[in-house]
Design an enzyme around this catalytic site. Structure first.
Site, PDB file in Angstrom:
ATOM      1  N   HIS A 231     -22.587  11.620   6.084  1.00 56.12           N
ATOM      2  CA  HIS A 231     -23.099  10.626   7.469  1.00 56.12           C
ATOM      3  C   HIS A 231     -22.287  11.956   8.477  1.00 56.12           C
ATOM      4  O   HIS A 231     -21.315  10.575   8.375  1.00 56.12           O
ATOM      5  CB  HIS A 231     -23.674   9.130   7.617  1.00 56.12           C
ATOM      6  CG  HIS A 231     -24.859   9.492   6.623  1.00 56.12           C
ATOM      7  ND1 HIS A 231     -24.990   8.329   5.627  1.00 56.12           N
ATOM      8  CD2 HIS A 231     -26.231   9.177   6.762  1.00 56.12           C
ATOM      9  CE1 HIS A 231     -25.996   7.592   5.086  1.00 56.12           C
ATOM     10  NE2 HIS A 231     -26.580   8.480   5.056  1.00 56.12           N
ATOM     11  N   HIS A 268     -27.199  14.120  10.253  1.00 50.27           N
ATOM     12  CA  HIS A 268     -27.356  13.811  12.108  1.00 50.27           C
ATOM     13  C   HIS A 268     -27.129  14.745  12.837  1.00 50.27           C
ATOM     14  O   HIS A 268     -27.251  15.205  13.444  1.00 50.27           O
ATOM     15  CB  HIS A 268     -27.423  12.666  12.165  1.00 50.27           C
ATOM     16  CG  HIS A 268     -27.469  11.031  11.140  1.00 50.27           C
ATOM     17  ND1 HIS A 268     -29.130  11.309  10.894  1.00 50.27           N
ATOM     18  CD2 HIS A 268     -27.525  10.385   9.944  1.00 50.27           C
ATOM     19  CE1 HIS A 268     -29.400  10.391   9.698  1.00 50.27           C
ATOM     20  NE2 HIS A 268     -28.274   9.369   9.207  1.00 50.27           N
ATOM     21  N   ASP A 319     -34.480  10.503   5.183  1.00 48.93           N
ATOM     22  CA  ASP A 319     -33.515   9.467   4.930  1.00 48.93           C
ATOM     23  C   ASP A 319     -34.417   8.011   5.397  1.00 48.93           C
ATOM     24  O   ASP A 319     -34.627   7.922   3.993  1.00 48.93           O
ATOM     25  CB  ASP A 319     -33.249   9.899   6.878  1.00 48.93           C
ATOM     26  CG  ASP A 319     -31.272   8.509   7.704  1.00 48.93           C
ATOM     27  OD1 ASP A 319     -31.315   8.148   6.257  1.00 48.93           O
ATOM     28  OD2 ASP A 319     -31.574   8.188   8.111  1.00 48.93           O
TER      29      ASP A 319
HETATM   30 ZN   LIG Z   1     -28.719   8.206   5.558  1.00 46.63          ZN
END
Ligand SMILES: [Zn+2]
Length: 451
Positions: A231, A268, A319
Site C-alpha cells: 500500500h 493506490h 480492496d
Molecule cells: Zn488495501
C-alpha cells in the site's frame, strides 16, 4: 474436454466472430476464429476473459456499509480504520472462511476470476500465534477452493504503527510478526495454496508505515520471484508523515530504497507528483487502483491521465469490498478522471478509441502481471477462465466489438451471465452455483460477529 462456441469473443488480437474454443484439463487447448460450431459445442453470444482482482481484503466484505455513519468529528480514512480494526478483532478462522467465500462468490459473479488477497490477520484474537502460522490464510485458500476463484495469496508483513518503527497500537496486534515469524507464515502460505489449481503466493510489506527500511530489505528474498505488493501514498496524511520522517514522499522514497520493477504492485499510489508518476510508469511495476474503495474512503484521485500518457501499467482491485463489480471499478476509474479534468474519455487512446477497451485490456494485462499469472486471455495455454455477457441486456443490443465493452462498462448493471474457471461453469444466469449455501453460512457468521 469441452468445446465452446461464441458469436463474438475478445481474443488477445482483438474481437473475432465465430470463435471456437476447446478446453482440456482446465486449459485452453485450441482457439479458432471464423468457424462454425461443432454439434456438441456449448454456444454463447459474447465472451470475454475473466479479469484479475489484484487487491482484496476479503474479510472487510462483512463490514460493508457499516462505516457509512457519521461520527462526532470529521470522518476520514483513519476513523474508518478504527471501525475496521474492531471488526477484524471479532473474526475467527471459521468466520474468515465464511466471509471470504461470500466475497469470492460475488467476485466471480462480478466478472473476476482471480483474486489477490492482501492478507494481514495472522494471529489469534489475543495476538498469540495459531498452531499453523498460516491458519487464517488457509481459510482464504479453503474459500477459494469452495468457490473456484483463482487465488494469489499475499501474506502481509506488518511490524510497526507508523513511520520510523513506531510501536504498534492494540488494534494492530493480530497483524504483527517478527521477520522469522513472517518467513514461517510465507512458507505455510505456500503449503496452504499448494492444492489449489493455479494457486500462487507473493509477499506484501503492508506499507511504509508498517515496516522499516531494514525489514523491507528482507522482502525480495521472501517473495522468491513472486509478486511484491505494498500500500502506498493512499492518504495525504501518509505523504506528510513520510516526508516528516524521511524528507521524501512515499513513492519517491520507495524507488530510492528498493529495486521496484515488474515484480512489484504499488497499491493506490494516489498521491504522486510528476516525477513519481513518470518513475512508476517507466518501472514496469503495476499501479493497483481500487477506484470504488478509494472513493468510499475519500482517498483522492490517481494521476491517471499523465500516468497513462507515460505508458504506465495498472490493474484494478476491490480492496475493502464495499461493493464488488469489475465493470463498476473500471467505470469509477474513468469517471474520477472525468470529474478531475472536466473532460470525457480521459483514459481513451488515439490508437484505441474505445475507452471500455482500454480499461478492460489494461486491467487484464496489469492485473495478471501483478498477481503472477503467466498466460492470460483467451489464448492457447491459458487457464480456461472466461465470462459471457447477457446479450439480452438493452445496452448490448445491436452492438459489436468494442461497443460491447463500452456498453458493459458504462451502461450496464450486472451483465455477467456465465463464468467459467478452468473450463468449469461456476456462475450461471448471473448467480454462483453455490451462492445459497455460502450466503447461509455468511449470515450465520455475521450473526456471531455483530451480536
Ligand atoms: Zn488495501
Amino acid at each position: 474436454m469441452a468445446g465452446f462456441w461464441f458469436q463474438q469473443a475478445l481474443l488477445p488480437g482483438g474481437w473475432a466472430d465465430g470463435v471456437r474454443m476447446v478446453e482440456q484439463g482446465g486449459v485452453i487447448a485450441a482457439v479458432t476464429a471464423g468457424t462454425a460450431p461443432e454439434p456438441t459445442d456449448e454456444r454463447h453470444a459474447i465472451a470475454l476473459p475473466g479479469l484479475p482482482n489484484l487487491h482484496s481484503h476479503a474479510f472487510q466484505r462483512g463490514m460493508a456499509g457499516l462505516a457509512e455513519v457519521r461520527g462526532p468529528g470529521e470522518d476520514s480514512f483513519w476513523t474508518w480504520r478504527e471501525v475496521m480494526y474492531r471488526f477484524a478483532h471479532r473474526i475467527g478462522p471459521d468466520e474468515m472462511q465464511a466471509i471470504a467465500a461470500m466475497a469470492f462468490v460475488e467476485m466471480l459473479e462480478g466478472g473476476f476470476t482471480r483474486v489477490g488477497e492482501f492478507h494481514y490477520i495472522h494471529q489469534d484474537v489475543d495476538g498469540a500465534a495459531y498452531a499453523n502460522p498460516a491458519e487464517m490464510g488457509a481459510k482464504l485458500a479453503a474459500a477459494a477452493a469452495e468457490t473456484g476463484i483463482a487465488l494469489t495469496l499475499l501474506p502481509v508483513l506488518y511490524q510497526y504503527g507508523g513511520f520510523g518503527g513506531q510501536a504498534p497500537g492494540p488494534g494492530q496486534k493480530r497483524f504483527l510478526n517478527s521477520i522469522d515469524g513472517f518467513a514461517r507464515v510465507v512458507e505455510a502460505s505456500r503449503a496452504a495454496v499448494a492444492t489449489l489449481p493455479d494457486g500462487l503466493v507473493g509477499v506484501a510489506p503492508h506499507s511504509l508505515r508498517a515496516v522499516t527500511p531494514e525489514s523491507l530489505s528482507f522482502v525480495p528474498a521472501l517473495a522468491a520471484g513472486g509478486p511484491i505488493h505494498i500500500h502506498i501514498a493512499e492518504q495525504i496524511k501518509e505523504v506528510a508523515d513520510c516526508h516528516a520522517w524521511s524528507g521524501q514522499r512515499p513513492v519517491a522514497w520507495l524507488f530510492d530504497h528498493a529495486d521496484v520493477d515488474g515484480q512489484w504492485c504499488l497499491v493506490h499510489a494516489t498521491h504522486m507528483d510528476a516525477a513519481e508518476t513518470a518513475k512508476l510508469a517507466a518501472s514496469g511495476a503495476v499501479a493497483g487502483l481500487c477506484p470504488i474503495t478509494e472513493a468510499n474512503l475519500g482517498d483522492g484521485i490517481f494521476n491517471g491521465r499523465d500516468y497513462q500518457a507515460a505508458g504506465g501499467l495498472f490493474g484494478i482491485g476491490s480492496d475493502s469490498n464495499v461493493l464488488i463489480d469489475a465493470a463498476e471499478e473500471l467505470r469509477s476509474m474513468e469517471y474520477a478522471q472525468r470529474l478531475a479534468h472536466r473532460a470525457r474519455n480521459v483514459l481513451g487512446r488515439a490508437d484505441t478509441p474505445s475507452t471500455g477497451r482500454v480499461l478492460f485490456e489494461g486491467a487484464l494485462a496489469g492485473g495478471a502481471r501483478a498477481l503472477g499469472q503467466k498466460d492470460v486471455g483467451l489464448t492457447v495455454g491459458a487457464a480456461a477462465d472466461f465470462v459471457t455477457l447477457d446479450a439480452t441486456q438493452p445496452s448490448l443490443a445491436a452492438r459489436r466489438g468494442d461497443a460491447l465493452l463500452d456498453g458493459f462498462i458504462f451502461a450496464g448493471q450486472r451483465m455477467v451471465d456465465g463464468v467459467w474457471r478452468r473450463g468449469r461453469r461456476v456462475v450461471s444466469g448471473g448467480r454462483h452455483i453455490v451462492r445459497d449455501a455460502v450466503a447461509a453460512r455468511y449470515r450465520l457468521a455475521l450473526g456471531t460477529i455483530l451480536s
